[in-house]
Design a protein around this motif. Sequence first.
Motif, PDB file in Angstrom:
ATOM      1  N   LEU A  14       0.824  -1.207   0.000  1.00 47.16           N
ATOM      2  CA  LEU A  14       0.000   0.000   0.000  1.00 47.16           C
ATOM      3  C   LEU A  14       0.856   1.253   0.000  1.00 47.16           C
ATOM      4  O   LEU A  14       0.499   2.249  -0.622  1.00 47.16           O
ATOM      5  N   ASP A  23       4.247   2.759  16.592  1.00 42.72           N
ATOM      6  CA  ASP A  23       3.124   3.480  17.216  1.00 42.72           C
ATOM      7  C   ASP A  23       3.536   4.911  17.564  1.00 42.72           C
ATOM      8  O   ASP A  23       2.777   5.858  17.326  1.00 42.72           O
ATOM      9  N   LEU A  65       3.713   7.262  14.506  1.00 42.86           N
ATOM     10  CA  LEU A  65       2.411   7.745  14.042  1.00 42.86           C
ATOM     11  C   LEU A  65       1.932   8.913  14.901  1.00 42.86           C
ATOM     12  O   LEU A  65       1.344   9.866  14.398  1.00 42.86           O
ATOM     13  N   ASP A 112       1.228  12.779  13.769  1.00 46.22           N
ATOM     14  CA  ASP A 112      -0.073  13.413  13.975  1.00 46.22           C
ATOM     15  C   ASP A 112       0.016  14.705  14.785  1.00 46.22           C
ATOM     16  O   ASP A 112      -0.965  15.461  14.822  1.00 46.22           O
ATOM     17  N   PRO A 132      -2.955  16.546  12.729  1.00 45.74           N
ATOM     18  CA  PRO A 132      -4.004  15.917  13.543  1.00 45.74           C
ATOM     19  C   PRO A 132      -5.329  15.729  12.815  1.00 45.74           C
ATOM     20  O   PRO A 132      -6.108  14.858  13.187  1.00 45.74           O
ATOM     21  N   LEU A 133      -5.581  16.518  11.784  1.00 49.77           N
ATOM     22  CA  LEU A 133      -6.911  16.473  11.151  1.00 49.77           C
ATOM     23  C   LEU A 133      -6.934  15.668   9.863  1.00 49.77           C
ATOM     24  O   LEU A 133      -7.888  14.945   9.600  1.00 49.77           O
ATOM     25  N   ALA A 134      -5.874  15.815   9.053  1.00 49.02           N
ATOM     26  CA  ALA A 134      -5.861  15.095   7.781  1.00 49.02           C
ATOM     27  C   ALA A 134      -4.461  15.098   7.200  1.00 49.02           C
ATOM     28  O   ALA A 134      -3.805  16.130   7.133  1.00 49.02           O
ATOM     29  N   THR A 135      -4.028  13.925   6.755  1.00 46.63           N
ATOM     30  CA  THR A 135      -2.710  13.758   6.154  1.00 46.63           C
ATOM     31  C   THR A 135      -2.590  14.562   4.865  1.00 46.63           C
ATOM     32  O   THR A 135      -1.516  15.049   4.536  1.00 46.63           O
ATOM     33  N   HIS A 136      -3.701  14.708   4.137  1.00 49.21           N
ATOM     34  CA  HIS A 136      -3.610  15.343   2.826  1.00 49.21           C
ATOM     35  C   HIS A 136      -3.749  16.867   2.890  1.00 49.21           C
ATOM     36  O   HIS A 136      -3.651  17.531   1.870  1.00 49.21           O
ATOM     37  N   ALA A 157      -5.414  22.936  15.665  1.00 47.58           N
ATOM     38  CA  ALA A 157      -5.556  21.573  16.175  1.00 47.58           C
ATOM     39  C   ALA A 157      -4.188  20.978  16.490  1.00 47.58           C
ATOM     40  O   ALA A 157      -4.026  20.237  17.467  1.00 47.58           O
ATOM     41  N   LYS A 211      -2.939  21.833  19.917  1.00 48.83           N
ATOM     42  CA  LYS A 211      -3.558  21.035  20.982  1.00 48.83           C
ATOM     43  C   LYS A 211      -3.016  19.608  21.008  1.00 48.83           C
ATOM     44  O   LYS A 211      -2.706  19.060  22.052  1.00 48.83           O
ATOM     45  N   ARG A 212      -2.934  19.035  19.822  1.00 47.82           N
ATOM     46  CA  ARG A 212      -2.436  17.655  19.754  1.00 47.82           C
ATOM     47  C   ARG A 212      -0.996  17.579  20.240  1.00 47.82           C
ATOM     48  O   ARG A 212      -0.617  16.658  20.964  1.00 47.82           O
TER      49      ARG A 212
END
Lengths: 244, 244
Positions: A62, A110, A113, A117, A121-125, A134, A137-138
């Motif tokens: 993948l 782990d 990842l 993030d 935190p919201l979207a890889t793309h 965000a 905060k993350r």
Amino acid sequence: VSKEAPYLLYYWPGIQGRGEFVRLAFEAAGTAYVDVARRSASSGMGLPAMMKLMQGGVRAPLAPPFVAAHGELVAQTAHILQWLAPELGLVPKDAKSRRWAHQLQLTVTDLLLEVHDTHHPLATHLYYEDQKAAARKRAAAFVAQRMPKFLGYFERVLAANPAGPAHAVGRSLSYVDLSLFQVIAGLRYAFPRALARLAPAIPHLLTLNERVGRVPNVARYLKSKRRIPFNENGIFRHYPELDH
Amino acid sequence: VSKEAPYLLYYWPGIQGRGEFVRLAFEAAGTAYVDVARRSASSGMGLPAMMKLMQGGVRAPLAPPFVAAHGELVAQTAHILQWLAPELGLVPKDAKSRRWAHQLQLTVTDLLLEVHDTHHPLATHLYYEDQKAAARKRAAAFVAQRMPKFLGYFERVLAANPAGPAHAVGRSLSYVDLSLFQVIAGLRYAFPRALARLAPAIPHLLTLNERVGRVPNVARYLKSKRRIPFNENGIFRHYPELDH
């Protein structure tokens, strides 16, 4: 495979990323490998060669990194290391130690990842700039909770090694040591303030980082052009606003 | 180990979570196992027995699930399955197929983390209610980009299996099939609208889900009390506002 080297590594050019954990294993072992996507497309390699392998067919991966060797194509960083470490001399011989090494490497997976993030935190793309609030905060939660949890765990793993705290598994250099070296190097780049604050609690990890960096093959590699510098496209990114 | 069963599974009671992928393997194989943390603490089991093993010592795991068997304690879901599947008869015998199965299972692991982060994009230790706005954005990206990417990949894996699309690896039921069954079951619970929209693109995955659910040992398990229902404490949570 290649006439130039028995191992073909496929990974995004321009970043250390997950591929770096495999590169460090090849480099520490002094093994010849081809970093395919960093070669020119005109030579039949480059990104097109990598993308072609991901487009489908029997047992296609993948995502990179993946390695072609011995007529097989294997993906997933921890899995590649589990597969190749015995022939690279980077894991003890007994089955239990090999399982323990793989378990630790999956825990590194782990952690990676979660590091990724912090800036996505919201979207890889989406761009970092589009998820900055965000990310703050993350990253705050990562620095306060997750980073101490993971590093504290690896510190205890070193301290509890019956063969001594210089290695994660057994009494000699393994791919897990190389990966922990890279974790510390990356966190030091991305979160220098947070890592400095944690330093007193993780003496064995910091010593391991220093020692692995001085292993001759590793030291040579780190000074070479093959080592891509950390940058803000990889997993470990230095955004001062995230380094609480 | 236990006199009652050769396998002791340790996982959070009350949720399917990552432990479910291991439970499904034991159940499909018809193998006796003890789900330790769901037993009573007064019997020497329960959560205290699990927490004790995570508190440190030689080769202690960071997090559940882990399994004690053959005098060894092994953590990380995909790793537990790689370790036990040969004796459970849930993976082909040849080394290449076993590597392929593990690679697929690690890709399932990646997907599970992304599913978890749809409801916990900012911090694992905060409540969903405290990260709802971010969760909406993360879930929108998951549903639009990541879910089709992962499911599309697994669909191609089934379609490309030289032994036919009924199984992910080889010509019989493997732990990867069980895990893909659970992925579809979980996504159907958490994101019913999104999954229904994707359905036309993933016929092999849906057929596999149906067939695995009818395997006698699996069907019996799903109807038993041992199968914890999906709920809003696990990985797959149904929050209608996230199911775009």
